[in-house]
Design a protein around this motif. Sequence first.
Motif, PDB file in Angstrom:
ATOM      1  N   SER A  23      34.566  50.519 -43.243  1.00 40.32           N
ATOM      2  CA  SER A  23      35.498  50.713 -42.128  1.00 40.32           C
ATOM      3  C   SER A  23      34.947  49.997 -40.902  1.00 40.32           C
ATOM      4  O   SER A  23      33.755  49.684 -40.815  1.00 40.32           O
ATOM      5  N   ILE A  24      35.825  49.731 -39.953  1.00 44.09           N
ATOM      6  CA  ILE A  24      35.429  49.103 -38.692  1.00 44.09           C
ATOM      7  C   ILE A  24      36.410  49.557 -37.622  1.00 44.09           C
ATOM      8  O   ILE A  24      37.620  49.683 -37.873  1.00 44.09           O
ATOM      9  N   PHE A  28      40.855  43.188 -32.240  1.00 43.58           N
ATOM     10  CA  PHE A  28      41.506  44.347 -32.850  1.00 43.58           C
ATOM     11  C   PHE A  28      40.722  45.615 -32.530  1.00 43.58           C
ATOM     12  O   PHE A  28      39.506  45.580 -32.311  1.00 43.58           O
ATOM     13  N   TYR A  29      41.441  46.720 -32.442  1.00 42.92           N
ATOM     14  CA  TYR A  29      40.795  48.035 -32.341  1.00 42.92           C
ATOM     15  C   TYR A  29      41.657  49.059 -33.062  1.00 42.92           C
ATOM     16  O   TYR A  29      42.887  48.937 -33.142  1.00 42.92           O
ATOM     17  N   LYS A  30      40.998  50.066 -33.614  1.00 43.05           N
ATOM     18  CA  LYS A  30      41.690  51.096 -34.373  1.00 43.05           C
ATOM     19  C   LYS A  30      42.469  51.983 -33.418  1.00 43.05           C
ATOM     20  O   LYS A  30      41.950  52.397 -32.372  1.00 43.05           O
ATOM     21  N   LYS A  31      43.705  52.298 -33.761  1.00 43.51           N
ATOM     22  CA  LYS A  31      44.537  53.125 -32.896  1.00 43.51           C
ATOM     23  C   LYS A  31      44.812  54.472 -33.552  1.00 43.51           C
ATOM     24  O   LYS A  31      44.650  54.639 -34.764  1.00 43.51           O
ATOM     25  N   PHE A  71      53.663  48.472 -36.424  1.00 39.93           N
ATOM     26  CA  PHE A  71      52.828  47.330 -36.080  1.00 39.93           C
ATOM     27  C   PHE A  71      52.636  47.301 -34.568  1.00 39.93           C
ATOM     28  O   PHE A  71      53.568  47.606 -33.807  1.00 39.93           O
ATOM     29  N   SER A  72      51.456  46.938 -34.143  1.00 36.19           N
ATOM     30  CA  SER A  72      51.140  46.925 -32.718  1.00 36.19           C
ATOM     31  C   SER A  72      50.313  45.680 -32.412  1.00 36.19           C
ATOM     32  O   SER A  72      49.215  45.513 -32.939  1.00 36.19           O
ATOM     33  N   PHE A  73      50.868  44.798 -31.568  1.00 39.90           N
ATOM     34  CA  PHE A  73      50.131  43.577 -31.254  1.00 39.90           C
ATOM     35  C   PHE A  73      50.624  42.960 -29.949  1.00 39.90           C
ATOM     36  O   PHE A  73      51.776  43.155 -29.542  1.00 39.90           O
ATOM     37  N   TYR A 104      45.641  49.215 -36.795  1.00 41.70           N
ATOM     38  CA  TYR A 104      44.995  48.543 -35.669  1.00 41.70           C
ATOM     39  C   TYR A 104      46.015  48.001 -34.679  1.00 41.70           C
ATOM     40  O   TYR A 104      47.155  47.693 -35.038  1.00 41.70           O
ATOM     41  N   HIS A 105      45.559  47.877 -33.441  1.00 50.06           N
ATOM     42  CA  HIS A 105      46.281  47.073 -32.448  1.00 50.06           C
ATOM     43  C   HIS A 105      45.584  45.720 -32.391  1.00 50.06           C
ATOM     44  O   HIS A 105      44.350  45.641 -32.301  1.00 50.06           O
TER      45      HIS A 105
END
Length: 363
Positions: free
Chosen positions: A15-16, A63-66, A72-74, A107-108
């Motif tokens: 995971s990241i 990217f970061y985990k939301k 979808f988030s970007f 992720y975003h």
Amino acid sequence: MFSANDFIPETYSASIDQGSFTWSAPSNIALVKYWGKKEHQIPANPSISFTLNHCKTITKMGFYKKENNGNFSFDLLFEGKPKEDFKPKIEKFLERIELYLPFLKDYHFTIDTQNTFPHSSGIASSASGMAALAMNFMSLEKVLQSEMTDDYCYQKASFLARLGSGSACRSVKGSVVVWGNHNNTKGSSDLFGVEFPNTIHDNFRNYQNTILLVDKGEKQVSSTVGHDLMHNHPFAERRFAQAHDNLDKLSIILQNGNLDEFIKIVESEALTLHAMMMTSMPYFILMKPNTLEIINAIWKFRNETKIPVCFTLDAGANVHVLYPKNDCKKVLQFIKDELVGYCQNGHYICDEIGFGAQLIIDN
């Protein structure tokens, strides 16, 4: 040989929470053209292309985990500025590839992209752009699935890129790339591009591609519309068979170094592509008068000097001038003396065969 199902991950071993990658991916120029496609971005005929070196897209993906992973988030930036009008295309791309990258809604993403070539240069950036984005996504998946091999990573990136823009699958890996099932090309597939499997003759090492920018405006006909016109085209089936035959011939030429035969296939393919557009319904003429002036000047120069310079075309008015590295000085002088006047604002771009996508930053 990978199938579509092979690209659906079962579980992830790691995971990241956040990070970023930056990849570059080049444009490519088809020698045997792909024109016409089936459902799910499957080509109606195989194609082969030279990967370019200098004309590329550079994409940084942060990217970061939301917490809420329902959509979808970007954010999408082009040269550091918001690019809202391109977001629907990215949204559609994410919808197509979610089955193969199930982490996408976790992720975003901040996608910041730029081209090394001028924005209005008439060079299609969809291939390089989608290839660069696909490589970023695969870098993230490779973190989540640490046992992934490089071969699988590149093949899946090509597979994903194809779902964004068909020819993007030819911009991931290799100097000469084949896309589409072809009986005499080992490993070829409709699902992704593969490196040309045979040894390329020294005549084609460092091959040059100077792009003459005849018309830097918007495409008269979108690629999607153009490909769709092949569905009921009266000459479609014969054209698809011709592409298979020409790929057979060009595969041999690339190995034996016969430049005269190379010229015949490449120029014929370019003119056939435009002939298919001129004989579709509705029909289009995408060449400009200056396109024809350049073609005739190239023929005259080649006949008088015996220098093996030739042209190819995409679905537009611009001309790609192809020639061996050894003839660079003479051909560039010819371009400056006789062809620049046919270019919009005198603009042209010098490029050569490259090697595919490259990782620039891994954070």
